[in-house]
Design an enzyme around this catalytic site. Structure first.
Site, short mmCIF file in Angstrom:
data_model
loop_
_atom_site.label_atom_id
_atom_site.label_comp_id
_atom_site.label_asym_id
_atom_site.label_seq_id
_atom_site.Cartn_x
_atom_site.Cartn_y
_atom_site.Cartn_z
N ASN A 9 0.87 -1.18 0.00
CA ASN A 9 0.00 0.00 0.00
C ASN A 9 0.90 1.23 0.00
O ASN A 9 1.45 1.60 1.03
CB ASN A 9 -0.89 -0.03 1.26
CG ASN A 9 -1.70 1.25 1.42
OD1 ASN A 9 -1.80 2.06 0.50
ND2 ASN A 9 -2.27 1.44 2.60
N LYS A 11 0.11 4.23 -0.31
CA LYS A 11 -0.52 5.45 0.22
C LYS A 11 -0.27 6.62 -0.74
O LYS A 11 -0.33 6.42 -1.95
CB LYS A 11 -0.02 5.72 1.65
CG LYS A 11 -0.14 4.47 2.54
CD LYS A 11 0.09 4.72 3.98
CE LYS A 11 -0.05 3.40 4.73
NZ LYS A 11 0.02 3.54 6.17
N HIS A 96 -9.46 1.10 4.84
CA HIS A 96 -8.15 1.26 5.47
C HIS A 96 -8.28 2.22 6.65
O HIS A 96 -9.07 3.16 6.61
CB HIS A 96 -7.14 1.80 4.44
CG HIS A 96 -5.75 1.88 5.01
ND1 HIS A 96 -5.32 2.96 5.73
CD2 HIS A 96 -4.73 0.98 5.00
CE1 HIS A 96 -4.07 2.72 6.14
NE2 HIS A 96 -3.70 1.52 5.71
N GLU A 98 -6.68 4.69 7.63
CA GLU A 98 -6.56 6.13 7.34
C GLU A 98 -7.84 6.66 6.70
O GLU A 98 -8.22 7.81 6.91
CB GLU A 98 -5.32 6.38 6.46
CG GLU A 98 -4.04 6.29 7.28
CD GLU A 98 -2.86 5.68 6.55
OE1 GLU A 98 -2.82 5.73 5.31
OE2 GLU A 98 -1.95 5.16 7.23
N GLU A 168 -5.42 -4.86 10.55
CA GLU A 168 -4.39 -3.84 10.75
C GLU A 168 -4.69 -3.05 12.02
O GLU A 168 -5.49 -2.10 12.00
CB GLU A 168 -4.36 -2.88 9.55
CG GLU A 168 -3.95 -3.52 8.26
CD GLU A 168 -3.34 -2.48 7.31
OE1 GLU A 168 -2.19 -2.67 6.90
OE2 GLU A 168 -4.01 -1.49 7.01
N GLY A 174 2.35 2.47 10.77
CA GLY A 174 3.28 3.60 10.63
C GLY A 174 3.96 4.01 11.93
O GLY A 174 4.57 5.07 12.01
N SER A 213 3.34 -1.81 10.40
CA SER A 213 4.79 -1.78 10.61
C SER A 213 5.49 -3.08 10.22
O SER A 213 6.44 -3.50 10.86
CB SER A 213 5.12 -1.40 12.06
OG SER A 213 4.70 -0.06 12.31
P1 PGA Z 1 2.74 0.59 7.63
O1 PGA Z 1 1.27 0.75 7.01
O2 PGA Z 1 3.31 -0.67 7.05
O3 PGA Z 1 3.48 1.82 7.20
O4 PGA Z 1 2.57 0.49 9.10
C1 PGA Z 1 0.45 -0.36 6.79
C2 PGA Z 1 -0.83 0.09 6.17
O5 PGA Z 1 -1.29 1.19 6.51
O6 PGA Z 1 -1.43 -0.61 5.31
#
Ligand code: PGA
Length: 249
Positions: A9, A11, A96, A98, A168, A174, A213
């Site tokens: 992903n 983003k 997701h 976010e 997640e 993140g 992460s």
């Molecule tokens: P990250 O994000 O690997 O940067 O923690 C995962 C995601 O949001 O799908």
């Protein structure tokens, strides 16, 4: 024997020029294989670049990070499922964290998006996960179960639908705080059994990915857990060099 799904992903990273550079580097070093599926979710403007680059590779799919639930209309800035498909997407990411926490997306909207993806004959990946506050309050299982049930509530013919789940935990995204394989597996088990109640044995064919992460160092350990069918990776998927290691974990 599971067939892992490794999903990147990006983003809001890698516009068309960077996406082309990434795909050239990745494809040059990633041999075609039948034992796993790679999905890349670029920003929508880079979708065609990724889909075109991967067009000769059945083991690599392009996906879109978000869709609107309507097919078309006066929704400035939005993209529909049929449009995403036309641009090369095979998979849609829905819900997701976010989208839920930064843009206020609700379970009801997620349900409409899963339905729209399914109607357009796109696979979808529904994301669920708890905040740290919810985890500490002991609400994780109840919350992810609700997100699962409500998110899938509008999908026609759910038993036959082409979909995946991604667990997640919001606190792990993140932040550098990865859930342990054991913690993730416990929630995957909850999701699987809930899914069995909903669609019977078909539930056993639905991949459940872990995300939060994941990086080149911890990917293999997470993937080794029998309950973890794949990984959804944000930050560590943006550069081809680290993604190459994760995709081969
Ligand atoms: P990250 O994000 O690997 O940067 O923690 C995962 C995601 O949001 O799908």
């Amino acid at each position: 024997m599971k067939r892992p799904v490794l999903a990147a992903n990006w983003k809001m990273n890698n516009g068309p020029t960077a996406a082309k550079t990434f795909m050239d580097a990745f494809l040059a070093s990633y041999p075609p294989g039948n034992d796993r599926t790679v999905i890349i979710f670029p920003p929508a403007v880079s979708l065609t670049t990724v889909a075109t680059a991967a067009s000769s590779r059945a083991d690599i799919l392009a996906g879109i990070q978000n869709i609107h639930w309507a097919e078309k209309g006066a929704f400035t800035g939005e993209i529909s499922a049929p449009m995403a498909k036309d641009a090369g997407a095979a998979v849609v990411l829905v819900g997701h964290s976010e989208r839920r926490h930064v843009f206020g997306e609700t379970d009801a909207q997620c349900a409409q998006k899963c339905c729209a993806a399914s109607k357009a004959k796109l696979a979808f990946m529904l994301c669920v996960g708890e905040t740290m506050q919810q985890r500490e309050a002991g609400e994780t299982e109840r919350l992810v179960t609700r997100q699962l049930r409500e998110g899938l509530s509008e999908t026609p013919n759910l038993i036959a639908a082409d979909f995946m789940l991604a667990y997640e935990p919001v606190w792990a995204i993140g932040t550098g705080l990865t859930a342990s394989a054991g913690d993730a597996s416990a929630i995957h088990t909850v999701l699987r059994s809930e899914l069995r109640e909903m669609i019977g044995t078909r539930a056993d064919e639905i991949p459940i990915l872990y995300g939060g992460s994941v990086n080149a160092t911890n990917a293999a350990g997470l993937l080794a857990a029998p309950e973890i069918d794949g990984l959804l990776v944000g930050g560590a998927s943006v550069e081809a060099s680290s993604w190459l290691i994760i995709a081969q974990s």
